[in-house]
Every structure is written in structure tokens, then in C-alpha cells.
Motif scaffolding. Sequence first.
Motif, PDB file in Angstrom:
ATOM      1  N   ILE A  38      -1.224 -10.085   1.862  1.00  0.00           N
ATOM      2  CA  ILE A  38      -2.630 -10.272   1.944  1.00  0.00           C
ATOM      3  C   ILE A  38      -3.105  -9.712   2.846  1.00  0.00           C
ATOM      4  CG2 ILE A  38      -1.856 -12.690   1.270  1.00  0.00           C
ATOM      5  CD1 ILE A  38      -1.837 -13.336   4.322  1.00  0.00           C
ATOM      6  N   ASN A  39      -2.761  -9.329   3.488  1.00  0.00           N
ATOM      7  CA  ASN A  39      -2.721  -8.287   4.769  1.00  0.00           C
ATOM      8  C   ASN A  39      -3.684  -6.630   4.191  1.00  0.00           C
ATOM      9  OD1 ASN A  39      -2.945 -10.514   6.426  1.00  0.00           O
ATOM     10  ND2 ASN A  39      -0.927 -10.259   6.669  1.00  0.00           N
ATOM     11  N   LEU A  40      -3.250  -6.644   3.685  1.00  0.00           N
ATOM     12  CA  LEU A  40      -2.827  -4.770   4.135  1.00  0.00           C
ATOM     13  C   LEU A  40      -3.100  -4.320   1.961  1.00  0.00           C
ATOM     14  CD1 LEU A  40       0.515  -4.047   5.088  1.00  0.00           C
ATOM     15  CD2 LEU A  40      -1.642  -3.832   5.971  1.00  0.00           C
ATOM     16  N   THR A  41      -4.631  -3.156   2.187  1.00  0.00           N
ATOM     17  CA  THR A  41      -4.685  -3.256   0.680  1.00  0.00           C
ATOM     18  C   THR A  41      -4.277  -1.419   0.542  1.00  0.00           C
ATOM     19  OG1 THR A  41      -7.029  -1.994   1.825  1.00  0.00           O
ATOM     20  CG2 THR A  41      -6.478  -4.223   0.642  1.00  0.00           C
ATOM     21  N   ASN A  42      -2.639  -1.040   1.197  1.00  0.00           N
ATOM     22  CA  ASN A  42      -2.078  -0.087   0.625  1.00  0.00           C
ATOM     23  C   ASN A  42      -1.994  -0.223  -0.651  1.00  0.00           C
ATOM     24  OD1 ASN A  42      -0.143   2.132   0.324  1.00  0.00           O
ATOM     25  ND2 ASN A  42      -1.145   2.460   2.430  1.00  0.00           N
ATOM     26  N   TYR A  43      -2.612   0.975  -1.600  1.00  0.00           N
ATOM     27  CA  TYR A  43      -1.788   1.050  -2.735  1.00  0.00           C
ATOM     28  C   TYR A  43       0.263   1.322  -2.552  1.00  0.00           C
ATOM     29  CZ  TYR A  43      -0.268   3.080  -7.511  1.00  0.00           C
ATOM     30  OH  TYR A  43       0.158   3.211  -8.729  1.00  0.00           O
ATOM     31  N   SER A  44       0.948   2.108  -1.771  1.00  0.00           N
ATOM     32  CA  SER A  44       1.791   1.945  -2.458  1.00  0.00           C
ATOM     33  C   SER A  44       2.680   0.544  -2.120  1.00  0.00           C
ATOM     34  CB  SER A  44       2.788   3.122  -0.956  1.00  0.00           C
ATOM     35  OG  SER A  44       2.035   1.960   0.130  1.00  0.00           O
ATOM     36  N   ILE A  45       2.270  -0.516  -0.668  1.00  0.00           N
ATOM     37  CA  ILE A  45       2.502  -1.557  -0.756  1.00  0.00           C
ATOM     38  C   ILE A  45       2.145  -2.462  -1.995  1.00  0.00           C
ATOM     39  CG2 ILE A  45       2.150  -3.399   0.576  1.00  0.00           C
ATOM     40  CD1 ILE A  45       2.096  -1.338   2.881  1.00  0.00           C
ATOM     41  N   ASN A  46       0.834  -2.564  -2.745  1.00  0.00           N
ATOM     42  CA  ASN A  46       0.511  -3.358  -3.331  1.00  0.00           C
ATOM     43  C   ASN A  46       1.009  -3.518  -4.322  1.00  0.00           C
ATOM     44  OD1 ASN A  46      -1.423  -6.268  -2.305  1.00  0.00           O
ATOM     45  ND2 ASN A  46      -1.926  -3.968  -1.319  1.00  0.00           N
ATOM     46  N   LYS A  47       0.823  -2.466  -4.873  1.00  0.00           N
ATOM     47  CA  LYS A  47       1.460  -1.873  -6.823  1.00  0.00           C
ATOM     48  C   LYS A  47       3.010  -3.085  -6.805  1.00  0.00           C
ATOM     49  CE  LYS A  47       4.148   2.170  -5.417  1.00  0.00           C
ATOM     50  NZ  LYS A  47       3.713   3.800  -5.617  1.00  0.00           N
ATOM     51  N   GLU A  48       3.561  -3.336  -5.713  1.00  0.00           N
ATOM     52  CA  GLU A  48       4.822  -3.963  -5.255  1.00  0.00           C
ATOM     53  C   GLU A  48       4.495  -4.852  -6.309  1.00  0.00           C
ATOM     54  OE1 GLU A  48       8.305  -2.133  -6.164  1.00  0.00           O
ATOM     55  OE2 GLU A  48       6.312  -0.265  -5.803  1.00  0.00           O
ATOM     56  N   SER A  49       3.498  -5.652  -6.037  1.00  0.00           N
ATOM     57  CA  SER A  49       3.225  -7.186  -5.979  1.00  0.00           C
ATOM     58  C   SER A  49       3.481  -7.275  -7.828  1.00  0.00           C
ATOM     59  CB  SER A  49       1.873  -7.528  -5.948  1.00  0.00           C
ATOM     60  OG  SER A  49       1.445  -8.406  -5.239  1.00  0.00           O
ATOM     61  N   GLU A  50       3.233  -8.499  -7.658  1.00  0.00           N
ATOM     62  CA  GLU A  50       3.587  -9.747  -9.010  1.00  0.00           C
ATOM     63  C   GLU A  50       2.097  -9.269 -10.013  1.00  0.00           C
ATOM     64  OE1 GLU A  50       4.381 -14.328  -8.603  1.00  0.00           O
ATOM     65  OE2 GLU A  50       5.717 -12.986  -9.006  1.00  0.00           O
TER      66      GLU A  50
END
Length: 178
Positions: A38-50
Amino acid sequence: LYVLITSFSPLRLYLYEDGLVRFATDDYDKDNPYNTFINLTNYSINKESENFKKDVSSTNECVGSKWSLTALKGYFKENSIDFHGLWLKIKDIITKTCVSIEKQTVDKVNSLIKYSNCLFELYGFDVLVDSNFNPWLMEVNVCPSLSSSSPMDRRIKHTLLTDLLNLIGIEYQSPKEQ
């Protein structure tokens, strides 16, 4: 957002007309500050989100968790949202940020090299836009990622690099143009 600086004295910067727009994959919840989606839009982090939606098209750039800046401009126009006002605020943030390091940069460059007119630097500016359409500078990357994870990335970054090389005086034509 990509910013090319070809001189700090006088300050000469170029804001690239396109860029990448990333969206958080989960809705903001002030009661859950540890949810990085919810706080970061970094690709390497968000690509792990369902909830991550990968962009796989080079033509439809208004889907997925990452859009082009051009697509966002179109979305704003279609929904009667003032992109121009937001863009002016973003340009102001970028200019003030560059001005804030101007003296130190000029001093350092002058101490290291004889001719300062042969240098350039590409920066990546990460700007967060809040729900009231106010921009906030998150960070400035001295070495922005130029890797491509999608057709849209390849198009934007290839055009960026072509324009950059042409602007600094190195004529470049893509293999398709040769």
C-alpha cells in the motif's frame, strides 16, 4: 520521471515527455502501515503481490499496475482532471531539487575536470501523487533503471535513450531505422 542535466552552470535540464507510472497494488489503509503493497510502488516489491497486474501489451497502456505517463495524461483528459496543473507542480519540484545541489555539484565538477561542458547525467525522479493531486518528491535516482520488463518499458526507455544520445550530440538510429 527521467531528467537529463547537461549543465549545472548555467543549469540546463530536460524533463522527458514520457515516463512510467506505477500504482500500489493494495488500497491504502492507515491502520496497516506494515503492508508494503500500500505504501510503495516499487516494481520489485509489488510484482510479489497477488493483486499485481502485469502489463503485457505495447498498445493498451491503461491496464495493469504500471502505465506510461502518456496513458495517464490521456486518462486525466478523459476524466476532466487537470494534468497541466499537476505537471507544472512536478516541474517546479524537479527544478528546485536541481537548484538545491547546483553549487556543490559545480564546485565538485570544477575541482575534478578541466572542461565541464562535456558532461551529462540522467536522473530518475520518483514523485508520489496524493489523492488531492499534489506531487511529493520521494527520491532521486542517480542511476535509474533502464532495464525493460515489458513492451511498454522497452518502448519508453529505447526512445528515451535515443533522444538522450541525439541531444548530447551522438547521433543514434535504432536498427529498424538503419
